[in-house]
Design an enzyme around this catalytic site. Structure first.
Site: not given
Ligand code: GLU
Length: 462
Positions: A245-247
């Site tokens: 994910s982006k995080r």
């Protein structure tokens, strides 16, 4: 399956093209190409609040960059509302769908009671027509939704192309909403009408959709539409074992384009992430198409491996002809305000072996076009008082040497002999002064790529 193979990718334009979607697109594309079939691009933009044109543009650009060409599309769901409403009308008439006037508050009440009893929260069917059943009076001012009459018992079973046989009991799922009060269909309904109308034969998608598939199969059946084969591809996990994910770093195709990855390397890496053909690690898109018959897809999640991707990219950079590599490096140089020239292919040739992205290659190339600032430690260590006169002597020699690699090499040798020193003693300071670092390819080759003016000026600044 006797008809033509037709696959599709159906991204929702609510962000960039995610690496997971890109991989599913690649599998769908390769499967169609392998079978001489067709690949369709559909934009699932029914989430009006979150869908944007900018996102659609990014998705299309990423598909283009990856070279995943489609035979039809982009087809936008929001341009097909009349068709969905037509099918809804047919289903209402046939009794396979019905209007439901429950308010959000009523539905929440039902769910709360179910939670209190420790049950799964499912629609209680209060507006579902049945023989002899008296429905509640239609309330004033409540715009209805349309729900699908899901079978109330029995199993839904399909032979998943990736996971094998999957069975879900109809008691696990409820009468889902297929049309919202504003006339916009929900995903599970629109996807069925589209896959049917577009004669999709094989659906590859992320395994987060497995729970949607029984509803979709039931709707296909209710419509008397032929079922496609489904293949649910496992998620991609990040280094930490969590869903990518982006995080946790770059997950958009665009980010890899910007960070200096080659599309052919991305495709190769994405293909291997969840699929294999023997021990092959590096292969062309043509090889992948010839091998990709839907078998050897992994059932378990794939692990994103940034180091391996960098390795794959490095192999592609090394193998790419310099004339083809140079324009990509020029784009990266432009971002640094540098306009390259005809030397760039030769610069690529000399440095590409030590680069895993075009950004790194551009970093090396920048030294030939923009000022460099040697690191203080390198300067102190290599550009000593004792060597300065030798460096200046080389600058003088180079001022009137013929400007090619052999002549530059000869000039260096003459200076070494005249001062009775060894190559490294002179090479290190010259590298630091010209390139800004002591680790470079061989000195004569490096110097030959500078203009004489720049090389001499940097040496004179010793
Ligand atoms: N719009 C859905 C998604 O992006 C498509 C799922 C499907 O392929 O059916 O997840």
């Amino acid at each position: 399956m006797t008809g033509k193979v037709r696959t599709r990718i159906a991204p929702s334009p609510t962000g960039f093209l995610h690496l997971g979607t890109a991989r599913t697109a690649l599998y769908s594309w390769a499967y169609a190409r392998h079978h001489g079939g067709e690949f369709v691009l559909r934009i699932e933009d029914t989430d009006v609040a979150r869908s944007t044109q900018d996102s659609t543009d990014q998705i299309l650009a990423s598909m283009h960059w990856l070279g995943l060409d489609y035979d039809e599309g982009p087809i936008y769901q929001m341009q097909r509302l009349a068709r969905y409403q037509e099918v809804i009308a047919q289903m209402l008439a046939a009794g396979t769908a019905y209007r439901c006037y429950c308010t959000p508050a009523e539905l929440e009440e039902v769910r709360e009671a179910q939670r209190a009893r420790g049950e799964k929260t499912l629609y209680d069917g209060r507006w579902r027509p049945a023989a002899g059943k008296v429905l509640p009076p239609v309330p004033e001012g409540v715009p209805p939704v349309v729900r699908f009459c899901n079978p109330m018992s029995g199993d839904v079973t399909w032979d998943d192309l990736v996971k094998g046989e999957i069975t879900i009991n109809n008691r696990e799922i409820d009468d889902l909403i297929i049309l919202r009060p504003d006339g916009v269909p929900t995903y599970n309904f629109a996807v069925v009408v589209d896959d049917w109308d577009m004669a999709i034969s094989h659906v590859f998608r992320g395994d987060e959709h497995i729970n949607n598939t029984p509803w979709q199969i039931n709707i296909f059946n209710a419509l008397g539409a032929p079922l496609p084969r489904f293949g649910h591809v496992p998620v991609i996990l990040g280094d930490d074992g969590q869903k990518l994910s982006k995080r946790r770093g770059a997950v958009s195709v665009t980010a890899y384009e910007e960070n200096g990855y080659l599309p052919e390397a991305m495709l190769n890496y994405l293909a291997r992430l969840g699929w294999s053909h023997g021990d092959e690690e590096l292969f062309t898109r043509e090889q992948m198409v010839s091998w990709f018959d839907g078998s050897h897809l992994s059932k378990s999640p794939a692990q994103w491996d940034a180091a391996k991707l960098a390795w794959v990219n490095a192999q592609y950079i090394k193998a790419k002809p310099d004339d083809a590599l140079a324009p990509l490096v020029a784009v990266q140089l432009q971002k640094r305000g540098i306009v390259a020239d005809e030397r760039l292919p030769a610069i690529c040739a000399l440095f590409k072996d030590r680069c895993d992205t075009t950004v790194v290659l551009a970093h090396w190339a920048a030294a030939f076009y923009a000022d460099v600032t040697p690191g203080e430690a390198d300067r102190v260590q290599h550009v000593t008082e004792a060597i300065r006169p030798v460096v200046l002597a080389l600058a003088d020699k180079l001022s009137d040497a013929t400007w090619d690699k052999p002549s530059i090499g000869a000039a260096i040798k003459e200076v070494l002999v005249a001062h009775g020193i060894k190559m490294p003693t002179l090479a290190m300071p010259v590298r630091v002064l010209t390139m800004g670092t002591a680790q470079t390819p061989s000195l004569d080759a490096v110097l030959a790529l500078f203009t004489r003016e720049t090389a001499v000026a940097r040496l004179r600044a010793a």
